[in-house]
Enzyme design. Sequence first.
Site, short mmCIF file in Angstrom:
data_model
loop_
_atom_site.label_atom_id
_atom_site.label_comp_id
_atom_site.label_asym_id
_atom_site.label_seq_id
_atom_site.Cartn_x
_atom_site.Cartn_y
_atom_site.Cartn_z
N GLU A 100 -4.60 -11.06 -8.96
CA GLU A 100 -3.78 -10.39 -8.76
C GLU A 100 -2.89 -11.57 -9.93
O GLU A 100 -3.04 -13.07 -9.99
CB GLU A 100 -3.13 -10.64 -7.06
N LYS A 138 5.33 7.16 -19.15
CA LYS A 138 6.10 7.62 -19.90
C LYS A 138 4.72 7.39 -21.80
O LYS A 138 3.94 6.44 -21.26
CB LYS A 138 7.45 6.63 -20.72
N ASP A 150 0.72 0.53 -11.17
CA ASP A 150 1.67 1.07 -12.15
C ASP A 150 1.27 2.02 -13.30
O ASP A 150 0.28 1.83 -13.57
CB ASP A 150 2.41 0.17 -12.99
N ASP A 193 -0.35 7.68 -7.09
CA ASP A 193 0.49 8.92 -6.48
C ASP A 193 0.56 9.77 -7.29
O ASP A 193 1.53 10.31 -7.90
CB ASP A 193 1.38 7.50 -5.45
C1 LIG Z 1 1.89 -0.60 -7.36
S1 LIG Z 1 0.95 -2.69 -7.06
C2 LIG Z 1 -0.45 -2.18 -5.80
C3 LIG Z 1 -0.21 -2.70 -5.04
C4 LIG Z 1 -1.94 -2.96 -4.20
N1 LIG Z 1 -3.16 -2.08 -4.44
C5 LIG Z 1 -0.94 -1.45 -3.18
O1 LIG Z 1 -1.58 -1.08 -3.01
O2 LIG Z 1 -0.48 -2.23 -2.47
C6 LIG Z 1 0.44 -3.31 -8.40
C7 LIG Z 1 0.03 -4.44 -8.50
O3 LIG Z 1 -1.25 -5.05 -9.31
C8 LIG Z 1 -0.35 -6.23 -10.31
N2 LIG Z 1 -0.86 -5.63 -11.04
C9 LIG Z 1 -0.47 -5.27 -12.10
N3 LIG Z 1 -1.38 -5.48 -13.88
C10 LIG Z 1 -1.90 -5.94 -13.56
C11 LIG Z 1 -3.53 -6.88 -14.19
N4 LIG Z 1 -3.03 -6.44 -15.83
N5 LIG Z 1 -4.09 -7.96 -13.63
C12 LIG Z 1 -3.98 -8.07 -12.41
N6 LIG Z 1 -2.84 -7.36 -11.54
C13 LIG Z 1 -2.07 -6.78 -11.62
C14 LIG Z 1 1.10 -6.71 -9.87
O4 LIG Z 1 1.50 -7.48 -10.17
C15 LIG Z 1 1.23 -5.32 -8.72
O5 LIG Z 1 0.82 -6.72 -7.23
#
Ligand SMILES: C[S@@+](CC[C@H](N)C(=O)[O-])C[C@H]1O[C@@H](n2cnc3c(N)ncnc32)[C@H](O)[C@@H]1O
Length: 202
Positions: free
Chosen positions: A61, A115, A111, A147
């Site tokens: 994370e 876009k 995420d 999703d």
């Molecule tokens: C949308 S959340 C989903 C969290 C979890 N996997 C869930 O399903 O509830 C995406 C998580 O990935 C982390 N994250 C995004 N890009 C990342 C990266 N390149 N390296 C490490 N963590 C990342 C974000 O900080 C966030 O906590």
Amino acid sequence: MRTLIPMTEPAFIPEDYFSALAPSEIFGEDGLFEVDLGCGDGGFLLQMAAHYPERRFLGIERLLGRVRGVCSRAASRGLDNVKVCRVESRYFLEWLLRPGWISRLHYLFPDPWPKERHHKNRLIQDDFMPVLHRSLADGGEFLFKTDHEEYFLWVLDRAERSGLFRRGNWEEGDFFYPKTDFQLQWESMGKPTYFARFIKRQ
Ligand SMILES: C[S@@+](CC[C@H](N)C(=O)[O-])C[C@H]1O[C@@H](n2cnc3c(N)ncnc32)[C@H](O)[C@@H]1O
């Protein structure tokens, strides 16, 4: 002055960010382990660690506050089979870990960067597929949930044209796989989750 709260025990902080780690340097002994990439608040990671005490889990994370939160919940639940590392996902897989030690890699609800001009920010890219393949053990698996239908199709496409993975069967309930808070909330609005399981080809 701001007081820095020390990381609690499950935090894994590499001594050297420029050499590839063996699992023993993370967990104290060698052996395969599972990774939750972008573990967020750790809901999935901690339930998995509690359910499978004989397995080892590493959460990756990038947000410090989330890492601290997961670590303190892991410590308060007495989970000794989980570690959390604050590092960028691709950097971890490509540079920080010796190849072939991950039995299952979970990548849940990232995420989707919807876009088109942001698609380059997606973790899953053609040039990421060999990195993923190398990080997995023989027969290792990549489990993906989203999703976002278009990102789902994007991932299927990259996996297939890499030739490095075959699609595994995966029906809801086939094996223990807790839903994250995000998934529960999303599905309570009647919306679908897309998921796939890929198995490393030799
Ligand atoms: C949308 S959340 C989903 C969290 C979890 N996997 C869930 O399903 O509830 C995406 C998580 O990935 C982390 N994250 C995004 N890009 C990342 C990266 N390149 N390296 C490490 N963590 C990342 C974000 O900080 C966030 O906590």
